[in-house]
Design a protein around this motif. Structure first.
Motif, PDB file in Angstrom:
ATOM      1  N   THR A 107     -58.577-101.101 -50.048  1.00  0.00           N
ATOM      2  CA  THR A 107     -57.375-101.520 -49.321  1.00  0.00           C
ATOM      3  C   THR A 107     -56.260-101.926 -50.265  1.00  0.00           C
ATOM      4  OG1 THR A 107     -58.205-103.765 -49.249  1.00  0.00           O
ATOM      5  CG2 THR A 107     -58.733-102.367 -47.377  1.00  0.00           C
ATOM      6  N   HIS A 108     -56.599-102.072 -51.549  1.00  0.00           N
ATOM      7  CA  HIS A 108     -55.595-102.442 -52.559  1.00  0.00           C
ATOM      8  C   HIS A 108     -56.125-102.030 -53.932  1.00  0.00           C
ATOM      9  CE1 HIS A 108     -57.545-106.778 -52.384  1.00  0.00           C
ATOM     10  NE2 HIS A 108     -58.438-105.833 -52.419  1.00  0.00           N
ATOM     11  N   THR A 109     -55.273-102.123 -54.956  1.00  0.00           N
ATOM     12  CA  THR A 109     -55.735-101.749 -56.301  1.00  0.00           C
ATOM     13  C   THR A 109     -56.380-102.947 -57.009  1.00  0.00           C
ATOM     14  OG1 THR A 109     -53.386-101.957 -56.847  1.00  0.00           O
ATOM     15  CG2 THR A 109     -54.299 -99.729 -56.829  1.00  0.00           C
ATOM     16  N   SER A 110     -56.446-104.105 -56.328  1.00  0.00           N
ATOM     17  CA  SER A 110     -57.028-105.288 -56.970  1.00  0.00           C
ATOM     18  C   SER A 110     -58.478-105.100 -57.441  1.00  0.00           C
ATOM     19  CB  SER A 110     -56.910-106.499 -56.045  1.00  0.00           C
ATOM     20  OG  SER A 110     -55.569-106.692 -55.663  1.00  0.00           O
ATOM     21  N   PRO A 111     -59.327-104.270 -56.749  1.00  0.00           N
ATOM     22  CA  PRO A 111     -60.695-104.114 -57.270  1.00  0.00           C
ATOM     23  C   PRO A 111     -60.746-103.584 -58.710  1.00  0.00           C
ATOM     24  CG  PRO A 111     -60.277-102.549 -55.458  1.00  0.00           C
ATOM     25  CD  PRO A 111     -59.185-103.569 -55.460  1.00  0.00           C
ATOM     26  N   TYR A 122     -55.753 -97.559 -48.955  1.00  0.00           N
ATOM     27  CA  TYR A 122     -55.889 -97.081 -47.564  1.00  0.00           C
ATOM     28  C   TYR A 122     -55.973 -98.249 -46.576  1.00  0.00           C
ATOM     29  CZ  TYR A 122     -57.331 -93.057 -50.299  1.00  0.00           C
ATOM     30  OH  TYR A 122     -57.368 -92.042 -51.212  1.00  0.00           O
ATOM     31  N   ARG A 123     -55.261 -98.115 -45.473  1.00  0.00           N
ATOM     32  CA  ARG A 123     -55.417 -99.105 -44.387  1.00  0.00           C
ATOM     33  C   ARG A 123     -55.254 -98.386 -43.063  1.00  0.00           C
ATOM     34  NH1 ARG A 123     -52.231-104.360 -46.851  1.00  0.00           N
ATOM     35  NH2 ARG A 123     -53.120-104.129 -48.928  1.00  0.00           N
ATOM     36  N   SER A 124     -55.881 -98.919 -41.993  1.00  0.00           N
ATOM     37  CA  SER A 124     -55.705 -98.209 -40.720  1.00  0.00           C
ATOM     38  C   SER A 124     -54.432 -98.687 -40.025  1.00  0.00           C
ATOM     39  CB  SER A 124     -56.939 -98.319 -39.813  1.00  0.00           C
ATOM     40  OG  SER A 124     -57.366 -99.628 -39.715  1.00  0.00           O
ATOM     41  N   HIS A 149     -49.557 -96.090 -52.026  1.00  0.00           N
ATOM     42  CA  HIS A 149     -49.860 -96.350 -53.442  1.00  0.00           C
ATOM     43  C   HIS A 149     -49.486 -97.771 -53.840  1.00  0.00           C
ATOM     44  CE1 HIS A 149     -49.406 -92.022 -53.068  1.00  0.00           C
ATOM     45  NE2 HIS A 149     -50.180 -91.898 -54.125  1.00  0.00           N
ATOM     46  N   GLN A 150     -50.283 -98.297 -54.733  1.00  0.00           N
ATOM     47  CA  GLN A 150     -49.950 -99.616 -55.286  1.00  0.00           C
ATOM     48  C   GLN A 150     -50.061 -99.569 -56.804  1.00  0.00           C
ATOM     49  OE1 GLN A 150     -52.669-102.542 -53.702  1.00  0.00           O
ATOM     50  NE2 GLN A 150     -51.294-103.032 -51.997  1.00  0.00           N
ATOM     51  N   ILE A 151     -49.463-100.565 -57.423  1.00  0.00           N
ATOM     52  CA  ILE A 151     -49.733-100.749 -58.849  1.00  0.00           C
ATOM     53  C   ILE A 151     -50.115-102.209 -59.035  1.00  0.00           C
ATOM     54  CG2 ILE A 151     -47.337-101.181 -59.554  1.00  0.00           C
ATOM     55  CD1 ILE A 151     -48.051 -99.414 -62.055  1.00  0.00           C
ATOM     56  N   GLU A 152     -51.208-102.411 -59.726  1.00  0.00           N
ATOM     57  CA  GLU A 152     -51.770-103.737 -59.918  1.00  0.00           C
ATOM     58  C   GLU A 152     -51.585-104.118 -61.377  1.00  0.00           C
ATOM     59  OE1 GLU A 152     -53.432-105.079 -57.362  1.00  0.00           O
ATOM     60  OE2 GLU A 152     -54.302-106.816 -58.353  1.00  0.00           O
ATOM     61  N   GLY A 153     -51.349-105.398 -61.632  1.00  0.00           N
ATOM     62  CA  GLY A 153     -51.274-105.842 -63.031  1.00  0.00           C
ATOM     63  C   GLY A 153     -52.199-107.025 -63.232  1.00  0.00           C
ATOM     64  N   PHE A 195     -52.770-114.162 -65.003  1.00  0.00           N
ATOM     65  CA  PHE A 195     -52.023-113.895 -63.776  1.00  0.00           C
ATOM     66  C   PHE A 195     -52.233-112.455 -63.346  1.00  0.00           C
ATOM     67  CE2 PHE A 195     -48.752-113.123 -67.113  1.00  0.00           C
ATOM     68  CZ  PHE A 195     -48.284-111.870 -66.757  1.00  0.00           C
ATOM     69  N   ALA A 196     -51.940-112.230 -62.062  1.00  0.00           N
ATOM     70  CA  ALA A 196     -52.103-110.886 -61.515  1.00  0.00           C
ATOM     71  C   ALA A 196     -50.954-110.624 -60.557  1.00  0.00           C
ATOM     72  CB  ALA A 196     -53.429-110.776 -60.775  1.00  0.00           C
ATOM     73  N   PHE A 197     -50.683-109.365 -60.335  1.00  0.00           N
ATOM     74  CA  PHE A 197     -49.658-109.006 -59.352  1.00  0.00           C
ATOM     75  C   PHE A 197     -49.983-107.645 -58.770  1.00  0.00           C
ATOM     76  CE2 PHE A 197     -48.269-107.802 -63.609  1.00  0.00           C
ATOM     77  CZ  PHE A 197     -47.932-106.473 -63.471  1.00  0.00           C
TER      78      PHE A 197
HETATM   79  N1  DAH Z   1     -53.692-106.982 -53.307  1.00  0.00           N
HETATM   80  C1  DAH Z   1     -52.508-107.510 -52.642  1.00  0.00           C
HETATM   81  C2  DAH Z   1     -52.159-106.682 -51.433  1.00  0.00           C
HETATM   82  O1  DAH Z   1     -52.612-105.562 -51.348  1.00  0.00           O
HETATM   83  C3  DAH Z   1     -51.351-107.551 -53.583  1.00  0.00           C
HETATM   84  C4  DAH Z   1     -51.537-108.570 -54.634  1.00  0.00           C
HETATM   85  C5  DAH Z   1     -51.072-109.853 -54.440  1.00  0.00           C
HETATM   86  C6  DAH Z   1     -52.196-108.260 -55.800  1.00  0.00           C
HETATM   87  C7  DAH Z   1     -51.255-110.831 -55.404  1.00  0.00           C
HETATM   88  C8  DAH Z   1     -52.392-109.236 -56.776  1.00  0.00           C
HETATM   89  C9  DAH Z   1     -51.892-110.525 -56.547  1.00  0.00           C
HETATM   90  O2  DAH Z   1     -53.020-108.999 -57.922  1.00  0.00           O
HETATM   91  O3  DAH Z   1     -52.092-111.459 -57.489  1.00  0.00           O
HETATM   92  O4  DAH Z   1     -51.453-107.104 -50.597  1.00  0.00           O
END
Ligand code: DAH
Length: 346
Positions: free
Chosen positions: A172-176, A198-200, A211-215, A302-304
């Motif tokens: 559901t996000h690139t966080s994994p 992916y989300r429904s 698409h997402q980009i994770e940091g 930190f993450a984003f």
């Molecule tokens: N995973 C979150 C989302 O899909 C976005 C996100 C928020 C990622 C905060 C992060 C974070 O790494 O620290 O909505």
């Protein structure tokens, strides 16, 4: 006339008479092949006395070299002739109009991802990727989203049959990818992870795939100031505006504490401006570090995460999310990018 002299004259005449490359090849076989005339002569050397063998052997070798060079010379002559005839007969019709050439365009999503990678790359981030089909553990539990957590409902997705307690989901996000990297590599870490999620969901602003980009940055003395500086620098460079106003608002994500949502002050063409939400971020939650066997007393980070479609729509002036995925070539001709723009960053 000696036998050798007769042979020589006869060979020379035969070579002289050859008409084409096939004749040359037959002559080579009939003179120098396994049962060729000259080969037979060579074989007969065995029955001679040592002195005779020496002098006749020398003469035969000289004759052999002579014939070989004659054959080669004639062969070259026929090859040149063949080529010249071919060149003379094959004319190229340059009056035909060229076929229309289809020029490919780079999709705005690929362009936006490339620009993000280039900017973060200059800031010392390296690229990591993870699978689209994720385990429940990497997508949720390890990110501090346990089984009954309400955040799961917000990120409703597509489930696949998995093994035992750990079902599979379309991520559901690139966080994994944070989790995968922290489990595999030792800090310090400074990574970005672009990819599909992916989300429904489906309407003008939501697509079931986007698409997402994770940091992620993990180090010994990372703090909120680093997070702010890094994201402000990125957003100003991405949108090409050194004075872009960026606002951090308190937010909530299970995997960060404290968490923030980040807005930019967007100026529309008619002079109006409004705050637009661009991304989520925060300091990595100690539980997440523990789940990845990193000691939160020693390391912080930190993450984003941000949506690529959203930043691409703003930067390139595209107003309906669904257009990205319609595969309409006319749209791509208009909004796509040429190759040379790939490396373009402001
Ligand atoms: N995973 C979150 C989302 O899909 C976005 C996100 C928020 C990622 C905060 C992060 C974070 O790494 O620290 O909505």
């Amino acid at each position: 006339m000696s036998v050798l002299h007769q042979l020589k004259t006869s060979f020379e005449e035969q070579v002289q008479r050859a008409q084409n490359l096939n004749d040359i090849e037959s002559l080579r076989v009939s003179i120098l092949g396994k049962k060729g005339t000259l080969t037979e002569e060579m074989k007969s050397l065995g029955s001679l006395s040592p002195e005779e063998r020496k002098s006749r052997g020398g003469e035969l070798n000289t004759l052999k070299d002579h014939i070989l060079s004659l054959l080669e010379e004639k062969e070259r002559h026929f090859e040149d002739k063949e080529l010249n005839e071919k060149l003379a007969s094959e004319t190229i019709d340059i009056s035909l109009p060229p076929r229309p050439e289809m020029e490919g365009k780079i999709h705005p999503i690929s362009q936006a991802i490339d620009e993000c990678i280039a900017i973060f790359g200059e800031m010392g981030f390296t690229l990591r990727e993870g699978p689209d089909i994720e385990s429940d553990f990497h997508n949720f539990s390890a990110l501090n989203i346990p089984a009954e957590h309400p955040a799961r409902a917000e990120q409703d997705t597509f489930y696949l049959p998995g093994q035992g307690q750990d079902p599979l989901v379309l991520r559901t996000h690139t966080s994994p990818v944070q989790i995968r990297t922290m489990l595999k590599e030792k800090p310090p870490l400074r990574i970005i992870c672009p990819g599909r999620v992916y989300r429904s969901d489906y309407d003008a602003t939501h697509s079931p795939m986007f698409h997402q980009i994770e940091g992620l940055v993990i180090d010994k003395s990372t703090h909120m100031g680093h997070l702010k500086g890094c994201l402000e620098e990125f957003l100003r460079r991405f949108f090409g505006d050194p004075d872009l106003q960026v606002r951090f608002r308190p937010g909530y994500f299970p995997f960060t504490e404290p968490s923030a949502e980040v807005d930019v002050l967007w100026k529309s063409g008619n002079g109006d401006s409004k705050w637009l939400e661009i991304l989520g971020c925060g300091m990595v939650h100690p539980n997440v570090l523990k789940n990845c066997e990193i000691d939160p007393q020693e390391y912080q980070g930190f993450a984003f995460g941000m949506g690529i479609e959203r930043i691409a729509m703003l930067k390139y002036g595209i107003d309906d999310l669904r257009l990205f995925f319609d595969s309409d070539l006319r749209w791509l001709q208009n909004y796509g990018f040429g190759n040379y723009e790939r490396s373009l960053i402001s």
